[in-house]
Design an enzyme around this catalytic site. Sequence first.
Site, short mmCIF file in Angstrom:
data_model
loop_
_atom_site.label_atom_id
_atom_site.label_comp_id
_atom_site.label_asym_id
_atom_site.label_seq_id
_atom_site.Cartn_x
_atom_site.Cartn_y
_atom_site.Cartn_z
N ARG A 225 0.85 -1.19 0.00
CA ARG A 225 0.00 0.00 0.00
C ARG A 225 0.88 1.24 0.00
O ARG A 225 1.94 1.26 0.63
CB ARG A 225 -0.90 0.03 1.24
CG ARG A 225 -2.04 -0.99 1.23
CD ARG A 225 -3.11 -0.63 0.21
NE ARG A 225 -4.23 -1.55 0.23
CZ ARG A 225 -4.37 -2.60 -0.59
NH1 ARG A 225 -3.44 -2.87 -1.48
NH2 ARG A 225 -5.45 -3.37 -0.51
N HIS A 273 -0.97 -0.04 -9.69
CA HIS A 273 -1.63 -0.95 -8.73
C HIS A 273 -2.11 -2.24 -9.43
O HIS A 273 -3.31 -2.54 -9.44
CB HIS A 273 -2.81 -0.24 -8.04
CG HIS A 273 -3.23 -0.94 -6.77
ND1 HIS A 273 -3.65 -0.29 -5.65
CD2 HIS A 273 -3.31 -2.26 -6.45
CE1 HIS A 273 -3.97 -1.15 -4.71
NE2 HIS A 273 -3.77 -2.37 -5.18
#
Length: 310
Positions: A225, A273
């Site tokens: 993250r 991502h």
Amino acid sequence: MVKVIVATGDPGSTRKWCEVMRRGLPEFEVVAWDAGAEASGARYAVVWMPPDALFRRETGLQAVFNLGAGVDHLMGLPSLPDIPVLRLEDAGMAAQMAEYVIHSLAALSRGFDAYALQQARRRWAPLPVMRHADWPVGVMGLGKLGAHVARAVSGLGYPVAGWARGPRRIEGVRAFHGAEQLQDFLGHTRVLVNLLPLTPQTTGIIDRGLLAGLLPDAVVINIARGGHVVDEDLLAALDAGRVQTAVLDVFNEEPLPSGHPYWSHPRVRITPHVAATTLETHAVEQIGERIRRLERGEPVEGVVGRDTGY
Ligand code: NDP
Ligand code: OXD
């Protein structure tokens, strides 16, 4: 018939997941979240970044299934009821993560990035033979994904260290745990791979202090993250040469804003991502099996700890 409601942050994605679930799990009634509708009376919710209103309206839910491995978005929702939250475990993502890390690592250790530059100049110049011992890898987070990555990289001959909250035993991996062993772990790490969950304890963990503890000519591969990284500290470490390359898949703000300095930094590699994406078939199989077990009153795996946040 057991009713399941699907709610993601995006109506198109909600429709897609409804179709996939209806096809894969025909024994359940699958309905889509509709902000303007009445409560559906669903027993289970299947979600990815759902609206907070979901839990205020659907008060009969027995469990929530997260359509991903990381639950940081979900655990922060004020209306999340005190019912089991289950996350995807591996579900085809571990192999993708290993592929991503091996690609990024080999680009540097085997000189593939350097050869791409040479090709542009029509230059034929073999680099010195690489020694695995010069590229020790440290994996932060030895869970479903991190442990697989650590094993895969170790299998190629790189020295591998790992760091988790509690003690872990993984063949071929030198395991460290807890805050007290973090510095020792960093001292065995040139290529840092982050696969921690984002929790209050791990937010901002990749900061100036941590980066200073890595071996010289360090590489940072962040595939967990963006919130794990203090961006100014990473940029400063890159500019100072403390970190030679950062491979970043996740960011504090996504999509990464067009003016962000990462975009144009010569030693930052960016992917949007995608280090490991949720695979529909694997996800639906795992969720279906767990709903059947819950309906039979049997224990299930993948339940997120309310105290730990992962
Ligand atoms: P797991 O929950 O299986 O593993 C988490 C690991 O982190 C465990 O080893 C745990 O230690 C360790 N850990 C947790 N808190 C701490 C702490 N405070 N200090 C040290 N170690 C800690 O997670 P997964 O492997 O399934 O997934 C990891 C993360 O990867 C997800 O949370 C998600 O954010 C990210 N992800 C990113 C994707 C992408 O495309 N970029 C795709 C999928 C996931 P212990 O073993 O002791 O419990
Ligand atoms: C996940 C992700 O957590 O895709 O599964 O980021």
